[in-house]
Design a protein around this motif. Sequence first.
Motif, PDB file in Angstrom:
ATOM      1  N   LYS A  95       5.682   4.568   4.812  1.00  0.00           N
ATOM      2  CA  LYS A  95       5.063   3.841   5.925  1.00  0.00           C
ATOM      3  C   LYS A  95       3.547   3.965   5.874  1.00  0.00           C
ATOM      4  O   LYS A  95       2.822   2.992   6.095  1.00  0.00           O
ATOM      5  CB  LYS A  95       5.607   4.371   7.251  1.00  0.00           C
ATOM      6  CG  LYS A  95       5.188   3.554   8.460  1.00  0.00           C
ATOM      7  CD  LYS A  95       5.897   4.041   9.708  1.00  0.00           C
ATOM      8  CE  LYS A  95       5.547   3.164  10.905  1.00  0.00           C
ATOM      9  NZ  LYS A  95       6.264   3.619  12.140  1.00  0.00           N
ATOM     10  N   LYS A  96       3.084   5.174   5.571  1.00  0.00           N
ATOM     11  CA  LYS A  96       1.652   5.373   5.341  1.00  0.00           C
ATOM     12  C   LYS A  96       1.424   5.267   3.839  1.00  0.00           C
ATOM     13  O   LYS A  96       1.607   6.227   3.094  1.00  0.00           O
ATOM     14  CB  LYS A  96       1.217   6.744   5.863  1.00  0.00           C
ATOM     15  CG  LYS A  96       1.314   6.876   7.370  1.00  0.00           C
ATOM     16  CD  LYS A  96       0.826   8.243   7.843  1.00  0.00           C
ATOM     17  CE  LYS A  96       0.895   8.344   9.366  1.00  0.00           C
ATOM     18  NZ  LYS A  96       0.421   9.678   9.857  1.00  0.00           N
ATOM     19  N   HIS A  97       1.018   4.087   3.404  1.00  0.00           N
ATOM     20  CA  HIS A  97       0.948   3.795   1.979  1.00  0.00           C
ATOM     21  C   HIS A  97      -0.441   3.275   1.605  1.00  0.00           C
ATOM     22  O   HIS A  97      -1.202   2.822   2.467  1.00  0.00           O
ATOM     23  CB  HIS A  97       2.011   2.754   1.613  1.00  0.00           C
ATOM     24  CG  HIS A  97       1.937   1.518   2.454  1.00  0.00           C
ATOM     25  ND1 HIS A  97       2.731   1.328   3.559  1.00  0.00           N
ATOM     26  CD2 HIS A  97       1.145   0.421   2.372  1.00  0.00           C
ATOM     27  CE1 HIS A  97       2.442   0.169   4.128  1.00  0.00           C
ATOM     28  NE2 HIS A  97       1.487  -0.409   3.424  1.00  0.00           N
ATOM     29  N   PRO A 143      -3.225   0.628  -0.016  1.00  0.00           N
ATOM     30  CA  PRO A 143      -3.341  -0.830   0.154  1.00  0.00           C
ATOM     31  C   PRO A 143      -2.531  -1.628  -0.867  1.00  0.00           C
ATOM     32  O   PRO A 143      -2.030  -2.707  -0.536  1.00  0.00           O
ATOM     33  CB  PRO A 143      -4.839  -1.093  -0.006  1.00  0.00           C
ATOM     34  CG  PRO A 143      -5.487   0.194   0.382  1.00  0.00           C
ATOM     35  CD  PRO A 143      -4.562   1.270  -0.068  1.00  0.00           C
ATOM     36  N   GLU A 144      -2.384  -1.121  -2.082  1.00  0.00           N
ATOM     37  CA  GLU A 144      -1.662  -1.881  -3.103  1.00  0.00           C
ATOM     38  C   GLU A 144      -0.170  -2.028  -2.792  1.00  0.00           C
ATOM     39  O   GLU A 144       0.533  -2.811  -3.438  1.00  0.00           O
ATOM     40  CB  GLU A 144      -1.823  -1.236  -4.483  1.00  0.00           C
ATOM     41  CG  GLU A 144      -1.393   0.206  -4.579  1.00  0.00           C
ATOM     42  CD  GLU A 144      -2.539   1.185  -4.369  1.00  0.00           C
ATOM     43  OE1 GLU A 144      -2.470   2.299  -4.927  1.00  0.00           O
ATOM     44  OE2 GLU A 144      -3.506   0.823  -3.653  1.00  0.00           O
ATOM     45  N   HIS A 145       0.315  -1.287  -1.790  1.00  0.00           N
ATOM     46  CA  HIS A 145       1.712  -1.409  -1.398  1.00  0.00           C
ATOM     47  C   HIS A 145       1.905  -2.237  -0.130  1.00  0.00           C
ATOM     48  O   HIS A 145       3.033  -2.355   0.368  1.00  0.00           O
ATOM     49  CB  HIS A 145       2.326  -0.026  -1.186  1.00  0.00           C
ATOM     50  CG  HIS A 145       2.514   0.750  -2.450  1.00  0.00           C
ATOM     51  ND1 HIS A 145       2.814   2.102  -2.475  1.00  0.00           N
ATOM     52  CD2 HIS A 145       2.448   0.356  -3.754  1.00  0.00           C
ATOM     53  CE1 HIS A 145       2.924   2.514  -3.725  1.00  0.00           C
ATOM     54  NE2 HIS A 145       2.691   1.478  -4.521  1.00  0.00           N
ATOM     55  N   ASP A 146       0.830  -2.810   0.388  1.00  0.00           N
ATOM     56  CA  ASP A 146       0.927  -3.599   1.620  1.00  0.00           C
ATOM     57  C   ASP A 146       1.890  -4.770   1.479  1.00  0.00           C
ATOM     58  O   ASP A 146       2.719  -5.026   2.363  1.00  0.00           O
ATOM     59  CB  ASP A 146      -0.453  -4.132   2.029  1.00  0.00           C
ATOM     60  CG  ASP A 146      -1.321  -3.074   2.691  1.00  0.00           C
ATOM     61  OD1 ASP A 146      -0.775  -2.017   3.080  1.00  0.00           O
ATOM     62  OD2 ASP A 146      -2.533  -3.300   2.813  1.00  0.00           O
ATOM     63  N   TRP A 168       5.622  -3.674   1.234  1.00  0.00           N
ATOM     64  CA  TRP A 168       6.065  -3.132   2.511  1.00  0.00           C
ATOM     65  C   TRP A 168       6.290  -4.254   3.530  1.00  0.00           C
ATOM     66  O   TRP A 168       7.332  -4.293   4.204  1.00  0.00           O
ATOM     67  CB  TRP A 168       5.057  -2.130   3.063  1.00  0.00           C
ATOM     68  CG  TRP A 168       5.475  -1.556   4.390  1.00  0.00           C
ATOM     69  CD1 TRP A 168       5.187  -2.049   5.632  1.00  0.00           C
ATOM     70  CD2 TRP A 168       6.294  -0.401   4.606  1.00  0.00           C
ATOM     71  NE1 TRP A 168       5.764  -1.278   6.609  1.00  0.00           N
ATOM     72  CE2 TRP A 168       6.451  -0.263   6.004  1.00  0.00           C
ATOM     73  CE3 TRP A 168       6.907   0.525   3.762  1.00  0.00           C
ATOM     74  CZ2 TRP A 168       7.192   0.784   6.573  1.00  0.00           C
ATOM     75  CZ3 TRP A 168       7.641   1.556   4.325  1.00  0.00           C
ATOM     76  CH2 TRP A 168       7.789   1.671   5.711  1.00  0.00           C
ATOM     77  N   ASN A 169       5.346  -5.158   3.647  1.00  0.00           N
ATOM     78  CA  ASN A 169       5.447  -6.233   4.633  1.00  0.00           C
ATOM     79  C   ASN A 169       6.613  -7.178   4.332  1.00  0.00           C
ATOM     80  O   ASN A 169       7.323  -7.621   5.243  1.00  0.00           O
ATOM     81  CB  ASN A 169       4.136  -7.015   4.703  1.00  0.00           C
ATOM     82  CG  ASN A 169       3.000  -6.186   5.284  1.00  0.00           C
ATOM     83  OD1 ASN A 169       3.247  -5.240   6.048  1.00  0.00           O
ATOM     84  ND2 ASN A 169       1.768  -6.522   4.935  1.00  0.00           N
TER      85      ASN A 169
END
Length: 381
Positions: A252-254, A256-259, A262-263
């Motif tokens: 959940k706290k990742h 930016p490259e995982h945005d 995740w979304n």
Amino acid sequence: MQSLCGHHANTHRCIMSDLSPKWDEGTIAALLGLPLHEDTNEATPPGSVAVAISNTTRERKCGNTSRATLTFSSRAELVNVVTAYQGLAVPITHGYHYYTFSWTDDGDTLISADGCTRISDPGCVEAESEVSSPPLHLQLMALPTKELERRVNKFRTTTSSITSSIREDSKDSEVRKAKSKRRCRVHIHASLCTKLAQLYGNSRPIRHVHGMPVPVGSTDDLLKYLRSCTLWPPPEKQRRGVAAGNYLTVRKKHPPEHDIIWNLCHDLINTVISDPIYNALAVTKSFRGSPHVDNHDKTHQHVIALGDFTGGMLCAEADEDGAETLAIDVCNRFGRIDGRSVHWVSGWTGERYSIVYYSTAKGDWTERMPQEVHTKWMTSS
């Protein structure tokens, strides 16, 4: 499927390496779920294995390891064992262990590390990508030793006598006498898996159910991204006991490259669940995982698979005694299980991605519920 028809003189013999020097021939056979054939003057009978341990060697990364030559009754039995175990991280009482097979001490591996592509011995050219289902013995390996004992005892065979007989079998071996209590536990655990598999009749009934379907077209954007992204392989090891280039953990706290990933995953699960509980994702690509228990989970998981594949069912034990297994169709559907119980994925072919929604946050803790509760949720649509 790749042909394993080589030109070696003995095509039903291979090398098993990276073994603990604490294990003797009986332990190695038990870990493979097979009875040990001890008479070297006779041919190996069907359904058993002959084991000859080589000298212990010193590996820079792994410390002391040993190798063993395995001899089977036929090429087919060798292939069955290798395709079931090669490259898997198998939990055995106190840690994970990988099984590695080769034709000779310095030869090519029979199966690649991810367990997907068969590597032939010289002279073979056919190939196909395939992942096999874990055998019953391996499904049981992830259970605690006490749970194995409880189940065996429920078959009206006392645990004490079984455990005693396993210990008694080892008394005739000078090597076994020198083993420590810790090493003996591995042997007992693996032997109990074999015993329980036999009591199940070496197979369990399988009940097939469908996961919760998602709206048509809702997986398109996520699948497109998974196929084109640069997430594979992750820059570092993602999880203890998992050595794979196609396994990614997104928290959940990742960064930016995982945005994006995740979304996209968040939007997908919210199409069928209004308030899902998770604080992390396990995202995989053509990943072969062993039967395991997620001890750090605090609540149940939701799982979905995407891509063009056949098979690849999410599997779990249907009841507390493991008398039946559940095979859940998670292709463009959400399956729900409790990862704190044993689970795995059945064999498959093709292109398969999966996303596991799970939580390790203490505030998300829920009591473990029977699998039937989760099954009713999946089939309620």
